[in-house]
Design an enzyme around this catalytic site. Structure first.
Site, PDB file in Angstrom:
ATOM      1  N   HIS A 127     128.823  50.854  30.871  1.00 55.46           N
ATOM      2  CA  HIS A 127     127.439  51.252  30.583  1.00 55.46           C
ATOM      3  C   HIS A 127     127.264  52.752  30.425  1.00 55.46           C
ATOM      4  O   HIS A 127     126.152  53.268  30.524  1.00 55.46           O
ATOM      5  CB  HIS A 127     126.513  50.727  31.694  1.00 55.46           C
ATOM      6  CG  HIS A 127     126.470  49.235  31.760  1.00 55.46           C
ATOM      7  ND1 HIS A 127     126.088  48.561  32.886  1.00 55.46           N
ATOM      8  CD2 HIS A 127     126.774  48.282  30.839  1.00 55.46           C
ATOM      9  CE1 HIS A 127     126.150  47.249  32.670  1.00 55.46           C
ATOM     10  NE2 HIS A 127     126.568  47.056  31.438  1.00 55.46           N
ATOM     11  N   ASN A 224     129.756  41.339  48.613  1.00 52.92           N
ATOM     12  CA  ASN A 224     128.337  41.646  48.479  1.00 52.92           C
ATOM     13  C   ASN A 224     127.649  41.204  49.771  1.00 52.92           C
ATOM     14  O   ASN A 224     127.859  40.082  50.223  1.00 52.92           O
ATOM     15  CB  ASN A 224     127.757  40.867  47.278  1.00 52.92           C
ATOM     16  CG  ASN A 224     126.402  41.383  46.847  1.00 52.92           C
ATOM     17  OD1 ASN A 224     125.584  41.803  47.661  1.00 52.92           O
ATOM     18  ND2 ASN A 224     126.168  41.385  45.538  1.00 52.92           N
TER      19      ASN A 224
END
Ligand code: BV8
Length: 254
Positions: A127, A224
């Site tokens: 990105h 996570n």
């Protein structure tokens, strides 16, 4: 899969798979940098920016509609990123990669430079780079605008043709850099283990890389502290943070 706490048996199983792996691909998201003090992407849309959705701030349309507001959002994030340091998770990843030449690929959705500053320069950046700038348009005069002719402003503007300077990131609705997504797909297809660290799994095509690895028979493990949209596609879920789990997973592996 583990419940809410880090399951030591799952950690041991993933360690064993990593120890035996010829290729390990790590896909990181904003949670990878959370313990460096960088708000996650969703968190970056809270507080002053809570009233905007990602498409309003992280898209070309949003920038064209409100260039100063979008420029200021990135300026605020840049200040935080320049002040941040790699955390123990970034350090553990880079150290593991250096100990096992040819094994590790790191693919990041993040626009900060913490993997690089932790010692992993070959990070595949899906990105872009928030600390870089580029021009919004091709120059109407048919040649590249001269950065030296960018007048200060929010955003800066070319004094010759009025072109705007924009952050060097991939906005929603924009194609990912071809070289980056191709390299990421190759790494996902070639790995024996994929670690998916600190991503909600909400943004595509990055989120699809875990399924690509699984289709290529890799073991997929998620790191996570909270459930993500791609947990169901993983073999293992290590319910913990990047800076907590990655050192425990990697530090004693040679
Ligand atoms: C594309 C740069 C082809 C900017 C980013 C309609 C039109 C066009 C496209 C689409 C469309 N509908 C859907 C799409 C596809 C779209 C998309 O995915 N949309 C989503 C919202 C559904 N994707 C795109 O547009 C991509 N391009 O598809 O091109 C195309 C082109 C035209 C038309 C059609 C197709 C481009 C996507 C790139 C967007 N740019 N970043 C900037 O940063 O400002 S993405 C941005 O969001 C961030 O980079 C970040 O990567 C991402 C958010 O994801 P996460 O990294 O997961 O972060 P998040 O905050 O969500 O989650 C953090 C996680 O960390 C959480 O799970 C949390 O629990 C965890 N965590 C917290 N603390 C810790 C932790 N984990 C570990 N340790 C901790 N301590």
């Amino acid at each position: 899969m583990a419940g809410d706490a880090l399951d030591p048996a799952a950690l041991a199983a993933v360690r064993a798979h990593v120890a035996a792996a010829r290729r390990v691909c790590v896909l990181t998201g904003a949670g990878m940098s959370a313990e460096s003090g960088i708000p996650t992407f969703r968190d970056a849309l809270t507080g002053l920016w809570a009233k905007f959705d990602p498409a309003e701030l992280a898209s070309e349309e949003g920038f064209r509609a409100q260039p100063q507001r979008v420029w200021d959002w990135y300026a605020e994030r840049r200040v935080g990123m320049r002040a941040s340091q790699p955390n123990a998770g970034h350090v553990a990843l880079a150290a593991f990669g250096r100990r096992r030449p040819g094994v590790l690929s790191v693919v990041t959705q993040n626009v900060d430079d913490l993997h690089q500053r932790a010692g992993w320069p070959d990070t595949i950046r899906l990105h872009g780079d928030i600390l870089a700038n580029c021009w919004l348009e091709p120059c109407p005069r048919g040649r590249a605008c001269d950065p030296a002719h960018a007048a200060a402003g929010r955003p800066p503007r070319c004094t010759d043709c009025g072109n705007l300077v924009r952050p060097g990131v991939v906005w929603f609705g924009e194609m990912l850099p071809e070289g980056a997504i191709d390299a990421a797909e190759r790494a996902a297809r070639a790995c024996d283990v994929m670690l998916v660290v600190g991503t909600s799994g909400a943004v595509w095509p990055a989120a699809g890389l875990a399924a690509t690895a699984r289709r290529a028979a890799a073991q997929v493990a998620i790191v996570n502290p909270h459930p993500s949209e791609i947990d169901d596609g993983a073999h293992w879920v290590l319910r913990g943070t990047a800076a907590g789990v990655l050192p425990a997973l990697l530090d004693t592996l040679d």
